[in-house]
Design a protein around this motif. Structure first.
Motif, PDB file in Angstrom:
ATOM      1  N   LYS A  19       0.837  -1.204   0.000  1.00 60.67           N
ATOM      2  CA  LYS A  19       0.000   0.000   0.000  1.00 60.67           C
ATOM      3  C   LYS A  19       0.870   1.251   0.000  1.00 60.67           C
ATOM      4  N   PHE A  20       1.996   1.161   0.688  1.00 58.98           N
ATOM      5  CA  PHE A  20       2.943   2.275   0.709  1.00 58.98           C
ATOM      6  C   PHE A  20       3.654   2.414  -0.635  1.00 58.98           C
ATOM      7  N   LEU A  21       4.070   1.293  -1.225  1.00 56.55           N
ATOM      8  CA  LEU A  21       4.908   1.328  -2.423  1.00 56.55           C
ATOM      9  C   LEU A  21       4.146   1.539  -3.720  1.00 56.55           C
ATOM     10  N   ILE A  22       2.911   1.091  -3.784  1.00 58.37           N
ATOM     11  CA  ILE A  22       2.230   0.992  -5.073  1.00 58.37           C
ATOM     12  C   ILE A  22       2.062   2.343  -5.768  1.00 58.37           C
ATOM     13  N   GLU A  23       1.934   3.414  -4.995  1.00 57.22           N
ATOM     14  CA  GLU A  23       1.752   4.728  -5.605  1.00 57.22           C
ATOM     15  C   GLU A  23       3.041   5.258  -6.234  1.00 57.22           C
ATOM     16  N   TYR A  24       4.172   4.677  -5.873  1.00 51.58           N
ATOM     17  CA  TYR A  24       5.444   5.120  -6.447  1.00 51.58           C
ATOM     18  C   TYR A  24       5.702   4.518  -7.824  1.00 51.58           C
ATOM     19  N   ARG A  25       4.988   3.452  -8.171  1.00 55.29           N
ATOM     20  CA  ARG A  25       5.296   2.728  -9.408  1.00 55.29           C
ATOM     21  C   ARG A  25       5.127   3.583 -10.657  1.00 55.29           C
ATOM     22  N   ASN A  26       4.166   4.484 -10.637  1.00 58.29           N
ATOM     23  CA  ASN A  26       3.883   5.288 -11.829  1.00 58.29           C
ATOM     24  C   ASN A  26       4.574   6.647 -11.828  1.00 58.29           C
ATOM     25  N   GLU A  27       5.397   6.892 -10.814  1.00 58.79           N
ATOM     26  CA  GLU A  27       6.144   8.148 -10.799  1.00 58.79           C
ATOM     27  C   GLU A  27       7.236   8.133 -11.866  1.00 58.79           C
ATOM     28  N   ILE A  28       7.558   9.301 -12.361  1.00 54.15           N
ATOM     29  CA  ILE A  28       8.657   9.440 -13.321  1.00 54.15           C
ATOM     30  C   ILE A  28       9.884   9.916 -12.555  1.00 54.15           C
ATOM     31  N   SER A  29      10.954   9.158 -12.647  1.00 54.25           N
ATOM     32  CA  SER A  29      12.162   9.513 -11.908  1.00 54.25           C
ATOM     33  C   SER A  29      13.334   9.674 -12.868  1.00 54.25           C
ATOM     34  N   PRO A  30      14.314  10.505 -12.504  1.00 52.04           N
ATOM     35  CA  PRO A  30      15.479  10.716 -13.376  1.00 52.04           C
ATOM     36  C   PRO A  30      16.257   9.418 -13.591  1.00 52.04           C
ATOM     37  N   VAL A  31      16.520   9.094 -14.837  1.00 53.41           N
ATOM     38  CA  VAL A  31      17.248   7.865 -15.153  1.00 53.41           C
ATOM     39  C   VAL A  31      18.633   7.880 -14.523  1.00 53.41           C
ATOM     40  N   SER A  32      19.254   9.061 -14.474  1.00 49.79           N
ATOM     41  CA  SER A  32      20.603   9.157 -13.905  1.00 49.79           C
ATOM     42  C   SER A  32      20.610   8.787 -12.424  1.00 49.79           C
ATOM     43  N   VAL A  33      19.563   9.189 -11.697  1.00 54.19           N
ATOM     44  CA  VAL A  33      19.480   8.851 -10.273  1.00 54.19           C
ATOM     45  C   VAL A  33      19.233   7.352 -10.111  1.00 54.19           C
ATOM     46  N   GLU A  34      18.349   6.801 -10.933  1.00 52.98           N
ATOM     47  CA  GLU A  34      18.114   5.354 -10.895  1.00 52.98           C
ATOM     48  C   GLU A  34      19.411   4.592 -11.137  1.00 52.98           C
ATOM     49  N   ASP A  35      20.158   5.013 -12.159  1.00 44.40           N
ATOM     50  CA  ASP A  35      21.412   4.327 -12.495  1.00 44.40           C
ATOM     51  C   ASP A  35      22.414   4.413 -11.349  1.00 44.40           C
ATOM     52  N   ASN A  36      22.525   5.592 -10.743  1.00 43.48           N
ATOM     53  CA  ASN A  36      23.460   5.761  -9.627  1.00 43.48           C
ATOM     54  C   ASN A  36      23.109   4.833  -8.468  1.00 43.48           C
ATOM     55  N   ILE A  37      21.827   4.747  -8.167  1.00 43.26           N
ATOM     56  CA  ILE A  37      21.374   3.894  -7.071  1.00 43.26           C
ATOM     57  C   ILE A  37      21.663   2.424  -7.378  1.00 43.26           C
ATOM     58  N   LEU A  38      21.329   1.993  -8.586  1.00 43.21           N
ATOM     59  CA  LEU A  38      21.497   0.584  -8.951  1.00 43.21           C
ATOM     60  C   LEU A  38      22.969   0.186  -9.043  1.00 43.21           C
ATOM     61  N   ILE A  39      23.789   1.074  -9.591  1.00 42.65           N
ATOM     62  CA  ILE A  39      25.228   0.780  -9.700  1.00 42.65           C
ATOM     63  C   ILE A  39      25.860   0.680  -8.316  1.00 42.65           C
ATOM     64  N   LYS A  40      25.516   1.630  -7.444  1.00 41.86           N
ATOM     65  CA  LYS A  40      26.080   1.616  -6.094  1.00 41.86           C
ATOM     66  C   LYS A  40      25.610   0.397  -5.311  1.00 41.86           C
ATOM     67  N   LEU A  41      24.346   0.040  -5.472  1.00 41.80           N
ATOM     68  CA  LEU A  41      23.821  -1.112  -4.743  1.00 41.80           C
ATOM     69  C   LEU A  41      24.458  -2.408  -5.231  1.00 41.80           C
ATOM     70  N   GLU A  42      24.728  -2.504  -6.531  1.00 47.71           N
ATOM     71  CA  GLU A  42      25.420  -3.690  -7.040  1.00 47.71           C
ATOM     72  C   GLU A  42      26.828  -3.771  -6.458  1.00 47.71           C
ATOM     73  N   GLU A  43      27.446  -2.619  -6.288  1.00 39.34           N
ATOM     74  CA  GLU A  43      28.787  -2.570  -5.696  1.00 39.34           C
ATOM     75  C   GLU A  43      28.753  -3.019  -4.234  1.00 39.34           C
ATOM     76  N   LEU A  44      27.734  -2.571  -3.493  1.00 39.16           N
ATOM     77  CA  LEU A  44      27.616  -2.921  -2.075  1.00 39.16           C
ATOM     78  C   LEU A  44      27.069  -4.334  -1.868  1.00 39.16           C
ATOM     79  N   ARG A  45      26.343  -4.834  -2.856  1.00 38.07           N
ATOM     80  CA  ARG A  45      25.718  -6.162  -2.859  1.00 38.07           C
ATOM     81  C   ARG A  45      24.487  -6.204  -1.956  1.00 38.07           C
ATOM     82  N   ILE A  46      24.648  -5.927  -0.677  1.00 40.21           N
ATOM     83  CA  ILE A  46      23.509  -5.834   0.241  1.00 40.21           C
ATOM     84  C   ILE A  46      23.687  -4.566   1.068  1.00 40.21           C
ATOM     85  N   SER A  47      22.599  -3.810   1.192  1.00 44.38           N
ATOM     86  CA  SER A  47      22.678  -2.572   1.960  1.00 44.38           C
ATOM     87  C   SER A  47      21.321  -2.320   2.605  1.00 44.38           C
TER      88      SER A  47
END
Length: 225
Positions: free
Chosen positions: A144-172
Motif C-alpha cells: 500500500k505504501f509502495l504501489i503509488e510510487y510505481r507510476n512516478e517518473i524519476s530521473p534515469v541518472s538517479v536510478e542508475d546511480n542507485i542501482l550501480i552503487k547497490l550492485e557494488e555494495l551487494r547488500i545494503s
C-alpha cells in the motif's frame, strides 16, 4: 499485474446499497468490502498475475437439505504464461471472507465452498478462501505504501546511480545506500522516492513480508556488468 485488455465481465453486478464500503480498483473491478479491496491491492501488485475477474462464475448445486441453490465466488486469479513460476500456477477461484462472517454462516458456506472446490477441480483450477489473517499482513502494509510510487517518473541518472552503487555494495539498506551517494539531505529526500519506486518495480529486492524501514535489507535484482 500486467494491464490486460481482455478483462472479463462479472456474472453478478454489485447492487447499490448492498454495502457501506464499495469502490473500484483500477484494472481489477469493483469490491464490496474493505477486505476485498485489500485483497485486490495484493493482486494488483503481483507481477505474476495476468488477469483478475471479480464475481467470475455462478455455480449451481444442491445444498445439504437437497435444495437447489447458487453461489458466486468473489474472484478468479489467472497467471501469466510468459513468466516462471507464474506459468506453472493454476488459476485460483477465490472467496474473501472475514472469519467472523464465516463463523456466523458456516453451515451454508461449507456447502458453497464444497461446490466451488468441485467446480474448480473440473476446470483445472484450485479454490481458496482468504481471510483477514492471510490478507492483512506486513506485506499488505508495504505494498500500500509502495504501489503509488510505481507510476512516478524519476530521473534515469538517479536510478542508475542507485542501482550501480547497490550492485557494488551487494547488500545494503536505504539509509546507508543513500548516505553513501548523496551528501545533501534535500537531495536524499528526493532520491528516496526513486528508491521506493525501484523496490515497487522489483528492480531492487527487499523482504516485503517484514516491515519496510530505512534499515531494511535491500539488494539489486539486476546485473549491470
Amino acid at each position: 499485474m500486467q494491464m490486460n485488455s481482455q478483462q472479463k465481465k462479472p456474472v453478478r453486478k454489485i447492487a447499490i446499497g448492498t454495502s457501506s464500503i464499495r469502490g473500484t480498483i483500477p484494472t481489477l473491478g469493483q469490491y464490496e468490502s474493505s477486505l476485498e479491496r485489500d485483497f485486490m491491492e495484493l493482486v494488483r501488485f503481483d507481477s505474476n498475475v495476468e488477469l483478475y475477474t471479480p464475481q467470475p462464475v455462478k455455480i449451481s448445486f444442491h445444498d445439504r437439505a437437497g435444495r437447489k441453490t447458487t453461489y458466486v465466488p468473489d474472484g478468479l486469479i489467472e497467471y501469466r504464461h510468459d513468466l516462471f513460476p507464474a506459468s506453472e500456477l493454476k488459476p485460483v477461484l477465490c472467496e474473501i471472507k472475514y472469519r467472523d462472517d464465516f463463523r456466523k454462516d458456516w453451515k451454508r458456506l461449507i456447502d458453497c465452498f464444497k461446490a466451488a472446490k468441485l467446480y474448480a477441480l473440473e476446470q483445472g483450477w484450485v479454490f481458496k478462501v482468504y481471510t483477514e489473517f492471510e490478507i492483512r499482513t506486513n506485506y499488505l502494509k508495504n505494498i500500500k505504501f509502495l504501489i503509488e510510487y510505481r507510476n512516478e517518473i524519476s530521473p534515469v541518472s538517479v536510478e542508475d546511480n542507485i542501482l550501480i552503487k547497490l550492485e557494488e555494495l551487494r547488500i545494503s539498506d536505504p539509509e546507508t545506500l543513500l548516505v553513501s551517494l548523496f551528501r545533501d539531505p534535500w537531495v536524499r529526500a528526493d532520491a528516496i522516492r526513486v528508491l521506493w519506486r525501484l523496490i515497487a518495480l522489483r528492480r531492487i529486492g527487499c523482504d516485503l513480508t517484514e516491515v519496510l524501514t530505512m534499515r531494511s535489507k535491500i539488494w539489486t535484482m539486476e546485473s549491470r556488468s
